[in-house]
Design an enzyme around this catalytic site. Structure first.
Site, PDB file in Angstrom:
ATOM      1  CG  ASP A 117      -2.223   0.590   1.062  1.00 37.36           C
ATOM      2  OD1 ASP A 117      -2.757   0.474  -0.057  1.00 37.36           O
ATOM      3  OD2 ASP A 117      -2.767   1.172   2.014  1.00 37.36           O
TER       4      ASP A 117
ATOM      5  CE1 TYR B  59       5.918   3.602   3.620  1.00 39.57           C
ATOM      6  CE2 TYR B  59       6.977   5.116   2.077  1.00 39.57           C
ATOM      7  CZ  TYR B  59       7.022   3.979   2.875  1.00 39.57           C
ATOM      8  OH  TYR B  59       8.170   3.228   2.910  1.00 39.57           O
TER       9      TYR B  59
ATOM     10  CG  PHE C 112       9.764  -0.231   0.227  1.00 34.11           C
ATOM     11  CD1 PHE C 112       9.413  -0.679   1.501  1.00 34.11           C
ATOM     12  CD2 PHE C 112       9.630  -1.108  -0.841  1.00 34.11           C
ATOM     13  CE1 PHE C 112       8.947  -1.971   1.698  1.00 34.11           C
ATOM     14  CE2 PHE C 112       9.158  -2.402  -0.656  1.00 34.11           C
ATOM     15  CZ  PHE C 112       8.819  -2.829   0.616  1.00 34.11           C
TER      16      PHE C 112
ATOM     17  CG  HIS D 238       6.960  -6.463   4.498  1.00 37.04           C
ATOM     18  ND1 HIS D 238       7.208  -5.311   5.200  1.00 37.04           N
ATOM     19  CD2 HIS D 238       6.444  -6.075   3.305  1.00 37.04           C
ATOM     20  CE1 HIS D 238       6.835  -4.271   4.472  1.00 37.04           C
ATOM     21  NE2 HIS D 238       6.375  -4.705   3.310  1.00 37.04           N
TER      22      HIS D 238
END
Length: 366
Positions: A141, A143, A154, A267
């Site tokens: 998703d 931010y 990221f 993750h």
């Protein structure tokens, strides 16, 4: 620019099974070609070209759209890089994608704030044109707080500090390359990676402000799966897919591992990183595979910001050192640690707290 080469003073013990964090060359041996492809030396670069480039007349394609399609696809027409549009043009005119666009328009009309900013939704396509893709890093998703998402998985723009998952990625990088230093000022901007061929792709490309996962299952998953599939099918010389966490692993389940390198791990979120991510060795493994496939000039410089340049070139095993017993009949995925479907939710909570702290600081400053 100075360079540091990793020395290999001892030959590998062919009687020992390769460890997860061992050299990717010793684990896989030389990359295998698809049936019918001409042989190539792992040190000379692949001889087989990518699939032929698609002929695409953007103006002619736009002229052929219906009025409704033109109305809903203005963002794609204006901001999706033509190198990607050539491959995705049929997908974005499907009823499912048009419905996704209608949903996003309804969000804005109802007063909802949507991230990333409109002009950044497809920034990944402009920073990493299709023909430049060497590596794909899959996010989930975007931010969901102010000044965070800008279209690259990221990554955050200054002055937003580096988020938790990216900090853990820096730690893993430092283990792979001791010369790596995190960029100054807690920076989390990853555009240098994108411009060097690292496709930073989220599963969903938009999100409602302060509401994690709010645009999931609205149609983005189908579109971004198409992006992954196009890379896997058309970048036939081979790329590296880095899939961290269960959702990302599912996205690359059908990638041909004889043609591409697929690396999986937990993750990098704080909830799961300690279960194997820090020692996954994926950044070094990516470069070792690219060096064997294309030559050392084609590996990725993982350096960021004003920190000392991370060394690109490595000493890779010479062809004659590749032991026959090290080779595998099929190229397996490399999996590190156990997956957790809820990893990204922990990240979202932390980012939410970061956002609340930012709001509090802003109020104090006023």
């Amino acid at each position: 620019m100075s360079s540091l080469k990793r020395k290999n003073n001892s030959a590998p013990d062919s009687n020992k099974k390769p460890k997860v964090n061992a050299s990717i060359t010793s684990f896989f041996g030389a990359p295998k070609s698809s049936p019918g492809a001409p042989p190539s030396s792992p040190l000379s670069g692949a001889k087989r070209p990518d699939a032929p480039a698609l002929k695409f007349d953007k103006a002619k394609w736009v002229a052929g759209l219906t009025p409704e399609q033109k109305r809903h696809l203005q963002l794609e027409i204006q901001t999706l890089d033509s190198s990607w549009l050539a491959h995705l043009k049929d997908e974005i005119v499907t009823p499912e994608f048009i419905e996704l666009k209608k949903f996003l328009e309804s969000e804005v009309k109802s007063g909802q704030k949507v991230f990333p900013p409109r002009e950044d939704v497809y920034s990944w396509s402009r920073h990493t044109p299709f023909s430049s893709v060497k590596c794909v890093i899959l996010g989930q998703d975007p931010y969901h707080n102010i000044n965070q998402a800008h279209g690259l998985a990221f990554s955050v723009r200054p002055p937003t500090p580096c988020p938790p998952s990216l900090r853990n990625m820096y730690i893993a990088l430092g283990k792979d390359y001791p010369s790596f230093k995190p960029p100054p000022n807690k920076s989390g901007l990853l555009t240098p990676w994108a411009e060097r061929g690292v496709l930073l792709l989220n599963t969903c490309l938009t999100v409602r402000a302060h509401d994690a996962n709010s645009h999931a299952k609205r149609g983005w998953e189908r579109f971004t799966q198409k992006v992954i599939d196009v890379v896997a099918q058309r970048r036939t010389r081979g790329v590296v897919f880095l899939a961290w966490g269960t959702p990302a692993a599912k996205r690359v389940a059908k990638v041909d591992v004889k043609r591409h390198l697929v690396l999986k791990s937990v993750h990098p979120s704080p909830l799961s990183a300690s279960r194997g991510f820090f020692d996954c060795g994926h950044f070094k493994a990516t470069n070792e595979w690219l060096a064997l496939r294309y030559g050392e000039d084609e590996v990725i410089d993982w350096g960021l910001g004003n920190c000392s340049t991370l060394v690109k070139k490595e000493v890779v095993k010479k062809e004659e050192e590749v032991k026959e017993e090290d080779k595998e009949e099929a190229t397996p995925d490399v999996v590190v640690g156990e997956f957790d479907d809820d990893d990204f939710e922990e990240e979202s909570k932390i980012l939410q707290e970061m956002g609340e702290e930012g709001k509090a600081d802003s109020v104090k400053s006023e």
